[in-house]
Design a protein around this motif. Sequence first.
Motif, PDB file in Angstrom:
ATOM      1  N   ARG A   1      11.793  80.086 -13.143  1.00 29.17           N
ATOM      2  CA  ARG A   1      11.511  78.747 -13.659  1.00 29.17           C
ATOM      3  C   ARG A   1      12.213  77.674 -12.821  1.00 29.17           C
ATOM      4  O   ARG A   1      13.407  77.771 -12.544  1.00 29.17           O
ATOM      5  CB  ARG A   1      11.946  78.643 -15.118  1.00 29.17           C
ATOM      6  CG  ARG A   1      11.628  77.318 -15.757  1.00 29.17           C
ATOM      7  CD  ARG A   1      11.944  77.341 -17.244  1.00 29.17           C
ATOM      8  NE  ARG A   1      11.746  76.043 -17.866  1.00 29.17           N
ATOM      9  CZ  ARG A   1      10.586  75.559 -18.264  1.00 29.17           C
ATOM     10  NH1 ARG A   1       9.505  76.287 -18.095  1.00 29.17           N
ATOM     11  NH2 ARG A   1      10.482  74.380 -18.823  1.00 29.17           N
ATOM     12  N   ASN A   2      11.453  76.672 -12.400  1.00 31.29           N
ATOM     13  CA  ASN A   2      11.938  75.517 -11.621  1.00 31.29           C
ATOM     14  C   ASN A   2      12.369  75.879 -10.198  1.00 31.29           C
ATOM     15  O   ASN A   2      12.894  75.019  -9.478  1.00 31.29           O
ATOM     16  CB  ASN A   2      13.109  74.808 -12.322  1.00 31.29           C
ATOM     17  CG  ASN A   2      12.675  74.054 -13.555  1.00 31.29           C
ATOM     18  OD1 ASN A   2      11.534  73.600 -13.647  1.00 31.29           O
ATOM     19  ND2 ASN A   2      13.571  73.928 -14.521  1.00 31.29           N
ATOM     20  N   MET A   3      12.140  77.096  -9.767  1.00 32.91           N
ATOM     21  CA  MET A   3      12.659  77.543  -8.471  1.00 32.91           C
ATOM     22  C   MET A   3      12.083  76.743  -7.307  1.00 32.91           C
ATOM     23  O   MET A   3      12.827  76.267  -6.437  1.00 32.91           O
ATOM     24  CB  MET A   3      12.368  79.035  -8.303  1.00 32.91           C
ATOM     25  CG  MET A   3      12.802  79.637  -6.978  1.00 32.91           C
ATOM     26  SD  MET A   3      12.525  81.425  -6.996  1.00 32.91           S
ATOM     27  CE  MET A   3      12.454  81.780  -5.235  1.00 32.91           C
ATOM     28  N   VAL A   4      10.765  76.597  -7.245  1.00 34.66           N
ATOM     29  CA  VAL A   4      10.157  75.925  -6.089  1.00 34.66           C
ATOM     30  C   VAL A   4      10.553  74.455  -6.065  1.00 34.66           C
ATOM     31  O   VAL A   4      10.962  73.926  -5.022  1.00 34.66           O
ATOM     32  CB  VAL A   4       8.627  76.067  -6.098  1.00 34.66           C
ATOM     33  CG1 VAL A   4       8.028  75.373  -4.876  1.00 34.66           C
ATOM     34  CG2 VAL A   4       8.219  77.527  -6.115  1.00 34.66           C
ATOM     35  N   ARG A   5      10.461  73.764  -7.186  1.00 32.65           N
ATOM     36  CA  ARG A   5      10.783  72.339  -7.226  1.00 32.65           C
ATOM     37  C   ARG A   5      12.254  72.096  -6.903  1.00 32.65           C
ATOM     38  O   ARG A   5      12.607  71.081  -6.273  1.00 32.65           O
ATOM     39  CB  ARG A   5      10.428  71.766  -8.586  1.00 32.65           C
ATOM     40  CG  ARG A   5       8.920  71.645  -8.815  1.00 32.65           C
ATOM     41  CD  ARG A   5       8.603  71.378 -10.269  1.00 32.65           C
ATOM     42  NE  ARG A   5       9.316  70.219 -10.762  1.00 32.65           N
ATOM     43  CZ  ARG A   5       9.600  70.016 -12.058  1.00 32.65           C
ATOM     44  NH1 ARG A   5       9.230  70.902 -12.963  1.00 32.65           N
ATOM     45  NH2 ARG A   5      10.243  68.936 -12.424  1.00 32.65           N
TER      46      ARG A   5
END
Length: 304
Positions: A233-237
């Motif tokens: 969760r939220n890794m790419v951003r």
Amino acid sequence: MTRLRIDLAYDGGGFFGWARQPDLRTVQGTIEDALHTVLRVSAGDANEPLRLTVAGRTDTGVHASHQVAHLDVSETALARCMGHMNVPVCEALARRLRAVLPADIVIHRIAIAPAGFDARFSALERTYVYRVADRSSEVDPRLRGCVLRVDESLDIAVMNQAAALTIGLHDFGSFATPNPGGTTIREVKTAYWRRVPVSPLVPDELAMDEVYRTPSLESGLLVFTIVADAFARNMVRSLVGSCVKVGSGRKTLDWFAGKMTEPAREGSSGPIAPQGLTLEHIAYPADDQLAARAEAIRAVRTLP
């Protein structure tokens, strides 16, 4: 029960993410409501729940040009969508869904899933792309919903140095939040930044005017592409946000390297705005390897 594979796309700007939530407009909730309508199944029918399983849950405001989900449905319910259409049942369902879904969701294709297929656990890898217009770009206002504007000039060379540090099997705890009972260990296969070349939409040899050239829509944008077996969760951003800080000079490459070496979640490596992010591709193994892949990926990963 019959398992269907559904390939779809959506503009995430009007949704509170993929996952169904009470009283909120979500992609899953919108499609499941449409499925109950076209298959004439009561939403409260415990004997025949229509629930989608998706390859990658996207957050609020995140787009998908190619998402994959599966649906288990009885042959009886599936037959209800045929009506007087003289087409295969999957095409009939796709047509009826397209007729009732809003314009910000598109069904690409529906097919009978091969044995062992699981949209989430059978996937080999996912590809996300994040688009940025920095100070040296001329962003087209038509792209404002899928490109993030940054009022800084970004150093793509140092951003690629940061991106290279993410490749391999790592604990991304500085950039992601684990699901309950899960982990932030992921294997990144590819991660890089590039600037889209400024090129005319009409080739020079076909142009009528030697002065004026219509550029392609993404000319000049900075584009981050990352491929991994899965994403927390939220890794790419969060990775994008940290790369942008390094590229602008607000943070150093050593700072980024430290976040990779010592995974610790804190404010300075939090997620950037969602609108620049799009899920663009999901890869699956050959049909005879789908079940084995799904079984293997369910195991909780650890670092060597």
